[in-house]
Design a protein around this motif. Sequence first.
Motif, PDB file in Angstrom:
ATOM      1  N   GLY A  25     -28.155  18.430 -14.292  1.00  0.00           N
ATOM      2  CA  GLY A  25     -27.464  19.591 -13.605  1.00  0.00           C
ATOM      3  C   GLY A  25     -26.257  18.875 -12.809  1.00  0.00           C
ATOM      4  O   GLY A  25     -26.093  17.803 -12.640  1.00  0.00           O
ATOM      5  N   VAL A  26     -25.534  19.810 -12.042  1.00  0.00           N
ATOM      6  CA  VAL A  26     -24.468  19.281 -11.401  1.00  0.00           C
ATOM      7  C   VAL A  26     -24.699  18.491 -10.470  1.00  0.00           C
ATOM      8  O   VAL A  26     -24.309  17.246 -10.039  1.00  0.00           O
ATOM      9  N   GLU A  27     -25.694  18.765  -9.408  1.00  0.00           N
ATOM     10  CA  GLU A  27     -26.387  17.924  -8.292  1.00  0.00           C
ATOM     11  C   GLU A  27     -26.843  16.567  -8.780  1.00  0.00           C
ATOM     12  O   GLU A  27     -26.716  15.698  -7.935  1.00  0.00           O
ATOM     13  N   GLN A  34     -26.560  10.691  -9.211  1.00  0.00           N
ATOM     14  CA  GLN A  34     -26.495   9.774 -10.370  1.00  0.00           C
ATOM     15  C   GLN A  34     -25.452   8.767 -10.249  1.00  0.00           C
ATOM     16  O   GLN A  34     -25.262   7.571 -10.149  1.00  0.00           O
ATOM     17  N   LEU A  35     -24.073   9.568  -9.968  1.00  0.00           N
ATOM     18  CA  LEU A  35     -22.764   8.925 -10.008  1.00  0.00           C
ATOM     19  C   LEU A  35     -22.735   8.023  -8.817  1.00  0.00           C
ATOM     20  O   LEU A  35     -22.255   6.814  -8.611  1.00  0.00           O
ATOM     21  N   ILE A  36     -23.233   8.751  -7.729  1.00  0.00           N
ATOM     22  CA  ILE A  36     -23.207   7.946  -6.462  1.00  0.00           C
ATOM     23  C   ILE A  36     -24.233   6.872  -6.453  1.00  0.00           C
ATOM     24  O   ILE A  36     -23.883   5.648  -5.738  1.00  0.00           O
ATOM     25  N   GLY A  37     -25.127   6.811  -6.917  1.00  0.00           N
ATOM     26  CA  GLY A  37     -26.250   5.772  -7.048  1.00  0.00           C
ATOM     27  C   GLY A  37     -25.404   4.583  -7.992  1.00  0.00           C
ATOM     28  O   GLY A  37     -25.744   3.417  -7.551  1.00  0.00           O
ATOM     29  N   VAL A  38     -24.742   4.908  -9.083  1.00  0.00           N
ATOM     30  CA  VAL A  38     -24.126   4.002  -9.822  1.00  0.00           C
ATOM     31  C   VAL A  38     -23.224   3.458  -8.985  1.00  0.00           C
ATOM     32  O   VAL A  38     -22.925   2.119  -9.124  1.00  0.00           O
ATOM     33  N   ALA A  39     -22.541   4.049  -8.148  1.00  0.00           N
ATOM     34  CA  ALA A  39     -21.241   3.563  -7.650  1.00  0.00           C
ATOM     35  C   ALA A  39     -21.745   2.809  -6.518  1.00  0.00           C
ATOM     36  O   ALA A  39     -21.268   1.620  -6.339  1.00  0.00           O
ATOM     37  N   HIS A  95     -14.885  15.503 -13.057  1.00  0.00           N
ATOM     38  CA  HIS A  95     -15.399  16.842 -13.231  1.00  0.00           C
ATOM     39  C   HIS A  95     -16.209  16.976 -11.813  1.00  0.00           C
ATOM     40  O   HIS A  95     -16.266  17.995 -11.337  1.00  0.00           O
ATOM     41  N   TYR A  96     -16.845  15.716 -11.513  1.00  0.00           N
ATOM     42  CA  TYR A  96     -17.815  15.948 -10.266  1.00  0.00           C
ATOM     43  C   TYR A  96     -17.317  15.520  -9.108  1.00  0.00           C
ATOM     44  O   TYR A  96     -17.653  15.902  -8.149  1.00  0.00           O
ATOM     45  N   PHE A  97     -15.892  14.710  -9.240  1.00  0.00           N
ATOM     46  CA  PHE A  97     -15.349  14.159  -7.747  1.00  0.00           C
ATOM     47  C   PHE A  97     -13.971  13.969  -8.202  1.00  0.00           C
ATOM     48  O   PHE A  97     -13.371  13.454  -9.384  1.00  0.00           O
TER      49      PHE A  97
END
Length: 229
Positions: free
Chosen positions: A10-12, A17-22, A52-54
């Motif tokens: 889902g979007v959130e 996930q992207l925040i964790g990867v970053a 798309h997300y950021f």
Amino acid sequence: MTIGVRRRMGVEERRQQLIGVALELFSRRSPDEVSIDEIAAAAGISRPLVYHYFPGKLSLYEAALQRASEDLASRFAEPREGPLGARLLRVMRRFFDFVDDHGPGFSALMRGGPAVGSSTTNALIDSVRQAAYDQILSHLRVENPPARLELVIRSWISLAESTALIWLDGRRIPRRELEAQLVHDFAALTAVSAAYDEEMAALIRHMFKDEPTDGPFTDLVARLIALGS
């Protein structure tokens, strides 16, 4: 034979996930050295999907910083039980755990990374400092701090940040020594201020009253006495 199907996030969930990867990438290298392409590859998605997300790297950096700042602020939370010196030592150990785990990201944050000048970034940094300040006041059981006490606490927080940054540059001093030294620094700053103000003198008498013979504050007194012998 069962064929695995990749579950669509889902979007959130994808944002988190992207925040964790970053954060993971920023913990190994300065954020300004990490590209969106690297973040996308580590997350297993395309570069356009990251956007798309950021809307850009800055927004992702700020979201990662938000999570990191909440984590760092939580390191200062400590039950108000037992001698103050031992409590501060546990706080310093958790603080250096964070610094050790997120070295390049911590350094970039304090010295100015890709989000330098961003009001959001500055506000997040200030929120960590304020959380640390509030926690120390809570440990001292002071609700309306006098000006000298505020100066001591905020100076000590700045000293902890500077000490961590210098330590990251080569780790030339054993980490455990610095953790204890910062606890000693807090007591020393308070003691110097107490020499000028009776309210601060009463505070430091209270700080030392229940300090055990093997506690950090007692250790400092013993070391100072040894210097004069």
